[in-house]
Design an enzyme around this catalytic site. Structure first.
Site, PDB file in Angstrom:
ATOM      1  N   HIS A 150       0.792  -1.228   0.000  1.00 43.42           N
ATOM      2  CA  HIS A 150       0.000   0.000   0.000  1.00 43.42           C
ATOM      3  C   HIS A 150       0.818   1.267   0.000  1.00 43.42           C
ATOM      4  O   HIS A 150       0.251   2.356   0.009  1.00 43.42           O
ATOM      5  CB  HIS A 150      -0.918   0.044   1.223  1.00 43.42           C
ATOM      6  CG  HIS A 150      -2.136  -0.798   1.092  1.00 43.42           C
ATOM      7  ND1 HIS A 150      -3.296  -0.334   0.541  1.00 43.42           N
ATOM      8  CD2 HIS A 150      -2.371  -2.085   1.406  1.00 43.42           C
ATOM      9  CE1 HIS A 150      -4.203  -1.289   0.540  1.00 43.42           C
ATOM     10  NE2 HIS A 150      -3.664  -2.368   1.064  1.00 43.42           N
TER      11      HIS A 150
ATOM     12  N   LYS B 190      -0.213  14.517   1.530  1.00 44.76           N
ATOM     13  CA  LYS B 190      -1.524  14.792   0.944  1.00 44.76           C
ATOM     14  C   LYS B 190      -1.729  16.295   0.721  1.00 44.76           C
ATOM     15  O   LYS B 190      -2.639  16.710   0.023  1.00 44.76           O
ATOM     16  CB  LYS B 190      -2.635  14.209   1.811  1.00 44.76           C
ATOM     17  CG  LYS B 190      -2.663  12.663   1.802  1.00 44.76           C
ATOM     18  CD  LYS B 190      -3.767  12.128   2.688  1.00 44.76           C
ATOM     19  CE  LYS B 190      -3.802  10.617   2.803  1.00 44.76           C
ATOM     20  NZ  LYS B 190      -4.513   9.960   1.687  1.00 44.76           N
TER      21      LYS B 190
ATOM     22  N   LYS C 156      -9.689  13.564   3.891  1.00 46.41           N
ATOM     23  CA  LYS C 156      -8.751  12.435   3.939  1.00 46.41           C
ATOM     24  C   LYS C 156      -7.885  12.604   5.176  1.00 46.41           C
ATOM     25  O   LYS C 156      -7.858  13.681   5.764  1.00 46.41           O
ATOM     26  CB  LYS C 156      -7.877  12.398   2.687  1.00 46.41           C
ATOM     27  CG  LYS C 156      -7.273  13.760   2.312  1.00 46.41           C
ATOM     28  CD  LYS C 156      -6.504  13.720   1.002  1.00 46.41           C
ATOM     29  CE  LYS C 156      -7.371  13.733  -0.235  1.00 46.41           C
ATOM     30  NZ  LYS C 156      -7.293  12.492  -0.969  1.00 46.41           N
ATOM     31  N   ARG C 157      -7.177  11.573   5.582  1.00 44.49           N
ATOM     32  CA  ARG C 157      -6.257  11.695   6.712  1.00 44.49           C
ATOM     33  C   ARG C 157      -5.313  12.865   6.502  1.00 44.49           C
ATOM     34  O   ARG C 157      -4.923  13.171   5.375  1.00 44.49           O
ATOM     35  CB  ARG C 157      -5.432  10.409   6.844  1.00 44.49           C
ATOM     36  CG  ARG C 157      -6.248   9.195   7.212  1.00 44.49           C
ATOM     37  CD  ARG C 157      -6.390   8.989   8.679  1.00 44.49           C
ATOM     38  NE  ARG C 157      -5.089   8.875   9.312  1.00 44.49           N
ATOM     39  CZ  ARG C 157      -4.911   8.648  10.616  1.00 44.49           C
ATOM     40  NH1 ARG C 157      -5.965   8.493  11.410  1.00 44.49           N
ATOM     41  NH2 ARG C 157      -3.714   8.568  11.124  1.00 44.49           N
TER      42      ARG C 157
ATOM     43  N   THR D 256      -8.749   6.515  -2.784  1.00 44.67           N
ATOM     44  CA  THR D 256     -10.076   6.015  -3.136  1.00 44.67           C
ATOM     45  C   THR D 256     -11.117   7.123  -2.954  1.00 44.67           C
ATOM     46  O   THR D 256     -12.182   7.065  -3.557  1.00 44.67           O
ATOM     47  CB  THR D 256     -10.489   4.806  -2.271  1.00 44.67           C
ATOM     48  OG1 THR D 256     -10.249   5.121  -0.890  1.00 44.67           O
ATOM     49  CG2 THR D 256      -9.722   3.565  -2.657  1.00 44.67           C
TER      50      THR D 256
ATOM     51  N   LYS E  35     -14.636   8.009  -5.112  1.00 45.90           N
ATOM     52  CA  LYS E  35     -15.965   8.264  -4.548  1.00 45.90           C
ATOM     53  C   LYS E  35     -16.520   9.575  -5.068  1.00 45.90           C
ATOM     54  O   LYS E  35     -17.692   9.670  -5.425  1.00 45.90           O
ATOM     55  CB  LYS E  35     -15.883   8.334  -3.013  1.00 45.90           C
ATOM     56  CG  LYS E  35     -15.466   7.044  -2.329  1.00 45.90           C
ATOM     57  CD  LYS E  35     -15.144   7.313  -0.844  1.00 45.90           C
ATOM     58  CE  LYS E  35     -14.371   6.163  -0.227  1.00 45.90           C
ATOM     59  NZ  LYS E  35     -13.722   6.563   1.045  1.00 45.90           N
TER      60      LYS E  35
HETATM   61  C1  LIG Z   1     -12.435   6.711   1.403  1.00 43.17           C
HETATM   62  C2  LIG Z   1     -12.024   7.096   2.751  1.00 43.17           C
HETATM   63  C3  LIG Z   1     -10.678   7.384   3.021  1.00 43.17           C
HETATM   64  C4  LIG Z   1      -9.607   7.372   1.962  1.00 43.17           C
HETATM   65  O1  LIG Z   1      -9.538   8.652   1.366  1.00 43.17           O
HETATM   66  P1  LIG Z   1      -8.299   9.084   0.449  1.00 43.17           P
HETATM   67  O2  LIG Z   1      -8.739  10.391  -0.126  1.00 43.17           O
HETATM   68  O3  LIG Z   1      -8.169   8.041  -0.610  1.00 43.17           O
HETATM   69  O4  LIG Z   1      -7.113   9.192   1.312  1.00 43.17           O
HETATM   70  C5  LIG Z   1     -10.334   7.743   4.312  1.00 43.17           C
HETATM   71  N1  LIG Z   1     -11.244   7.803   5.289  1.00 43.17           N
HETATM   72  C6  LIG Z   1     -12.554   7.548   5.060  1.00 43.17           C
HETATM   73  C7  LIG Z   1     -13.518   7.654   6.182  1.00 43.17           C
HETATM   74  C8  LIG Z   1     -12.981   7.182   3.788  1.00 43.17           C
HETATM   75  O5  LIG Z   1     -14.273   6.910   3.581  1.00 43.17           O
END
Ligand SMILES: *Cc1c(COP(=O)(O)O)cnc(C)c1O
Length: 809
Positions: A358, A552, A546-547, A654, A658
């Site tokens: 990952h 990022k 995101k985190r 991901t 979405k």
């Molecule tokens: C999809 C998702 C992530 C991943 O987000 P990235 O933008 O790909 O880092 C992290 N936390 C939650 C709650 C998510 O639903």
């Protein structure tokens, strides 16, 4: 269940309210209704669950087990209703009895047994496995405390424990009869048998019981219900206190019990770890030992054949390196308990495991102290040592050209155990999670391993379940899509592509616009309720959720906001499309710089949102406690999806998928799966900017980037950094110094300044594009049309055929 109508469901709810809760509908709370509905769903699900298990057993299917330290499953009532084909009826029934379904669903505690993308991926995969009728299950840990709950107090992140089991969790079933014993510490004794073979005996080990709690994983409108099995740590402890000695022992045991229960106590809140802890290693071994014992037991029960044939019926995917001790654990059981020779055991083992990588961030590549491992897991360490020995010998004799590379290939090197190396050597498949990520693994990070084992390496681009992230999270959009192209896309998400034929129909685009607008209104109301801030639902909703991590680059985003604010101050009457910048992010508690960025975002928000000069053209919203449920609220309302990682750093992402699926346009770098989004929709349907991965990697290797040059030559940049340094944002002027120093004195390791200008220009492009409604909507629908490729159904299909070789039921 098809015949079930809203009316009959209503009758069932009313009846159950009385039998289960002893209340009629007038006295009932939303929580009562939640439990009653969950119980109705459970009755239906448990039938199918039993039948599914029986089928797998009777027909001897090959099954896949997905081992993961994290499953970020979120709430289950709504998705279980959806997958059972009862969601519409349930919403209607709730309305009839005067309950708001949003409120009822919100009674469920969001199960946050993961940090972010990696854990959410595991949850999406389980949903797709069941929905595609694949025999596939998850194994994880039933942490009593999930990822911390985030509060923002005076702009700072404060972490509260997430005790998610205060209320009974209706989806889990405790399975005592499946409990197994896990052993830590102790001594290993070797005996030579008469035939010369070695026997190993363990003494003085600490024994811990692993008790599984099973959660059903419901397939979409099919009869498949798979299992997510979460292990809980318990002591083997007896409470009889007749004598003083026994009384003392009772308290020693209590202490001991407490330390045992810690094993499934907390989820570690580091997604790219900052420190390793013995407890974390214990957790990892606890998960894999319980799971492997369980898998072998069921193999024996279901198939009357020797464990030599294990790989014909079992494949185990390990989600990142965290569960890679499963490899020596299977070796241990096969040799020490089943009497296999090393060679036979190794043959079985290396045909069972497949490993998903990952990350290429070096600080996140897991290693453990040799000493700690030797002490905690003496027999496992011996086996890893032997795997290493044989692997290194193999290179020495068979690959003379690689002799000098042995230190960077060895599983044990410089007193540390390298988990990724163990995972590669012990697996038959190694996959990255997006095309660019796999290429970087092959060409850079794992180049030598790739040269050694070219056939193991393959790519499986991540995906998301379109059921949760479109059907459930954005029902209005889903209905509109079905109105236009029919319902086939729900089972075959690639058919979303039929939307393209309609992407110039202006009457239709108006309808999409209306849905997006309604979604934005819902989010605006939520923001108003929770933060007391009014946002204009006609403004551009620009979203980064995101985190929080330096790579990022939330910092780049907030620098842009500061720049816009400075512009407005300078030129108060300038024409600007109103924008709402929405952030959601948790920072690992020990990650100081990440927390500073959260503070900065909140500080900027507190200035910008209340400055009359801004006249509502700019709003900054930090939504606290980002989790799956919050993501479901924000994503349907997003116009712009910020995916701005330093190129080469984001393995896949991901969140990008979405938001694309919900019609947001990506503003991002050529990184992770953004590149594959770009392959599909092209420059004309997204906003790409910034350094490429090759350029970034080149700078890392050869230097040539000087952040200070940009500071000295770009007035916009200089102004922002000086504002930070001089305490313009912050109660005192040292508040954001660390951010300032990191950029100017540590030479901006994530190229925030380097990409700044391109980022501004790209935002200007996006702002102009937004003003041309029809063009924007066409782009938006085009993105939805191509998003079917990122359904995790597609990803799982590829895992199933290329890696797992499993068949649909
Ligand atoms: C999809 C998702 C992530 C991943 O987000 P990235 O933008 O790909 O880092 C992290 N936390 C939650 C709650 C998510 O639903």
């Amino acid at each position: 269940m098809k015949e079930l109508t809203a009316n009959t469901l209503k009758e069932q709810i009313l009846k159950k309210l009385i039998t289960d809760k002893g209340r009629d509908v007038k006295e009932a709370t939303s929580k009562d209704i939640y439990y009653v509905l969950a119980s109705i769903v459970n009755e239906e699900v448990k039938q199918r669950w039993f039948q599914t298990r029986k089928k797998y057993k009777d027909e001897k299917y090959k099954e896949v087990y997905y081992l993961s330290m994290e499953f970020l499953i979120g709430r289950l009532l709504e998705s279980n209703l959806l997958n059972c084909g009862m969601l519409e009826e349930a919403k209607e029934a709730l309305e009839q009895i005067g309950f708001d379904y949003v409120e009822v669903f919100a009674q469920e505690h969001d199960a946050g047994l993961g940090n972010g993308g990696l854990g959410r991926l595991a949850a999406c995969f389980l949903d797709s496995l069941a929905s595609l009728n694949y025999p596939g299950h998850g194994f994880g840990i039933r942490y009593r405390y999930g990822l911390f709950e985030q509060r923002i107090i005076h702009g700072n992140q404060v972490e509260l424990p997430d005790y998610w089991l205060t209320d009974p969790y209706p989806w889990e079933t405790r399975k005592e009869e499946e409990a197994v014993v896990i052993q830590f510490h102790g001594d290993v004794h070797m005996h030579k048998r008469n035939d010369g073979a070695l026997e190993f005996e363990y003494q003085n080990t600490d024994k811990v019981m692993a008790v599984p709690y099973d959660i059903p994983v419901v397939g979409y409108e099919n009869d498949t219900v798979n299992t997510l099995r979460l292990w809980s740590a318990e002591s083997i402890f007896q409470n009889n206190t007749d004598t003083l000695e026994e009384h003392k022992q009772f308290y020693r045991d209590l202490d001991h019990e407490h330390s045992i229960e810690q094993i499934s106590g907390f989820l570690y809140p580091d997604d790219s770890s900052y420190e390793g802890k013995e407890l974390r290693l214990k957790q990892q071994y606890f998960l894999v030992s319980a799971s492997i014992q369980n898998i072998l037991k069921h193999f024996k029960l279901n198939n009357k054949m020797s464990l030599r044939h294990l790989a014909e019926k079992v494949v185990i995917q390990i989600n990142d390196t965290h569960p890679s001790l499963a490899i020596p654990e299977l070796m241990r059981i096969l040799m020490d308990e089943e009497g296999f020779s090393w060679e036979k055991a190794w043959k079985v083992t290396t045909n069972v495991f497949a490993y998903t990588n990952h990350t290429t961030l070096s600080e996140a590549l897991e290693t453990w102290s040799m000493e700690m491992m030797q002490n905690l897991l003496p027999r496992i360490y011996m086996i890893i040592d032997e795997i290493n020995e044989r692997f290194c010998k193999g290179i020495w004799f068979d690959h003379e050209e690689l002799r000098e590379k042995i230190p960077e290939l060895a599983i044990i090197a410089h007193d540390r155990v390298h988990m990724a190396r163990l995972a590669i050597v012990g697996s038959f498949s190694v996959n990255g999670v997006a095309r660019i990520h796999t290429e970087i693994l092959k060409k850079q990070e794992m180049k030598t391993f790739y040269n050694l084992f070219p056939d193991k390496f393959n790519n499986k681009t991540n995906g998301i379940t379109h059921r949760r992230w479109l059907l459930q999270a954005n029902p209005k959009m889903a209905d509109l899509i079905t109105d236009v192209i029919g319902p086939q896309w729900i089972k075959r998400p690639k058919q979303l592509i039929s939307l393209l034929k309609h992407s110039n129909d202006s009457a239709l685009l108006e309808k999409f616009d209306q849905v997006k607008h309604e979604n934005k209104k819902v989010l605006a109301n939520y923001i108003h309720q929770h933060l007391g801030i009014t946002v204009d639902e006609r403004s551009i909703f620009d979203v980064q959720i995101k985190r929080l991590h330096e790579y990022k680059r939330q910092l780049l985003n907030i620098f842009h906001v500061i720049y816009l604010y400075n512009e407005l101050k300078e030129n108060p009457n300038q024409d600007m499309t109103p924008r709402t910048f929405i952030f959601g992010a948790k920072a690992a508690p020990s990650y100081h710089l990440a927390k500073e960025v959260i503070k900065l975002i909140n500080t900027v928000a507190s200035i910008v949102n209340y400055d009359p000069v801004v006249k509502d053209r700019l709003k900054v919203i930090f939504m606290e406690n980002y989790n799956v449920s919050l993501a479901e609220k924000i994503i349907p309302a997003a116009d712009i999806s910020e995916q701005i990682s330093t190129a080469s750093k984001e393995a896949s992402g991901t969140g990008n998928m979405k938001m694309m699926m919900n019609g947001a346009l990506t503003l991002g770098t050529m990184d992770g799966a953004n590149i594959e989004i770009h392959d599909l929709v092209g420059d004309q349907n997204m906003f790409i900017f910034g350094l490429t991965a090759d350029e970034v990697l080149n700078y890392y290797q050869h230097g040539g980037y000087h952040a200070r040059d940009i500071y000295n030559t770009d007035d916009r940049v200089k102004r922002i950094l000086d504002q930070l340094n001089q305490g313009e944002f912050g109660a005192h002027n040292i508040e954001f110094k660390d951010i300032y120093y990191n950029i100017l004195y540590h030479n901006d390791p994530y190229f925030v300044l380097k990409d700044f200008e391109a980022y501004l220009e790209t935002h200007e492009l996006a702002e102009r594009a937004y003003r041309d409604r029809m063009t924007w909507l066409n782009m938006s629908v085009t993105n939805i049309a191509y998003s079917g490729k990122f359904s995790s159904d597609q990803t799982i299909q590829e895992y199933a055929t290329d890696i797992w070789k499993i068949k649909r039921v």
